[in-house]
Design an enzyme around this catalytic site. Structure first.
Site, PDB file in Angstrom:
ATOM      1  N   TYR A   1       0.840  -1.198   0.000  1.00 22.53           N
ATOM      2  CA  TYR A   1       0.000   0.000   0.000  1.00 22.53           C
ATOM      3  C   TYR A   1       0.872   1.243   0.000  1.00 22.53           C
ATOM      4  O   TYR A   1       1.775   1.379   0.798  1.00 22.53           O
ATOM      5  CB  TYR A   1      -0.915   0.041   1.218  1.00 22.53           C
ATOM      6  CG  TYR A   1      -1.940  -1.055   1.316  1.00 22.53           C
ATOM      7  CD1 TYR A   1      -2.228  -1.891   0.248  1.00 22.53           C
ATOM      8  CD2 TYR A   1      -2.628  -1.257   2.497  1.00 22.53           C
ATOM      9  CE1 TYR A   1      -3.162  -2.884   0.347  1.00 22.53           C
ATOM     10  CE2 TYR A   1      -3.578  -2.253   2.608  1.00 22.53           C
ATOM     11  CZ  TYR A   1      -3.841  -3.068   1.532  1.00 22.53           C
ATOM     12  OH  TYR A   1      -4.775  -4.052   1.645  1.00 22.53           O
ATOM     13  N   GLY A   2       0.555   2.146  -0.852  1.00 27.71           N
ATOM     14  CA  GLY A   2       1.264   3.421  -0.847  1.00 27.71           C
ATOM     15  C   GLY A   2       1.923   3.761  -2.169  1.00 27.71           C
ATOM     16  O   GLY A   2       1.633   4.789  -2.709  1.00 27.71           O
TER      17      GLY A   2
END
Length: 122
Positions: free
Chosen positions: A36-37
């Site tokens: 995530y990210g």
């Protein structure tokens, strides 16, 4: 928990405020993933009882490239520990099963003292 790069990202300040607000109201389990990210969501989580996922090496033309080899799992774990700035992860689980790697090899990291629980998902 996606605070960064999941359709809409929030600033670090807002993400941290959301986590603190939830924690102050009794939420102690925060779930994230190293992908995530990418890689930035774990930084926002801080030191709470946490879970994070592993297993996506990259995004390929056909979708996620899954890797469950012990070497990749170990390097993912070490990188997550560093980004999270913790000595251990409460719950560590794989996003997708690597069908080319025997599951026994993938979960061989369960004996490490940096994990409390290891889980499989999907």
């Amino acid at each position: 928990m996606g605070l960064s790069d999941h359709n809409v990202s929030v600033s670090d300040e807002v993400g941290i405020a959301i986590i603190k607000h939830a924690f102050e109201r009794g939420i102690t389990h925060f779930d994230t993933a190293d992908f995530y990210g990418p890689k930035t969501n774990e930084i926002l989580v801080g030191k709470v009882q946490l879970a994070t996922k592993f297993g996506v090496e990259s995004m390929g033309p056909g979708g996620p490239v899954i890797n469950g080899t012990p070497a990749f799992v170990r390097s993912s774990l070490e990188a997550s520990l560093q980004r999270l700035d913790v000595d251990y992860i409460d719950l560590y689980y794989i996003i997708r099963i690597d069908t080319k790697t025997p599951i026994e090899d993938t979960v061989s990291i369960a004996a490490l003292k940096t994990l409390i629980y290891l889980s499989l998902t999907n």
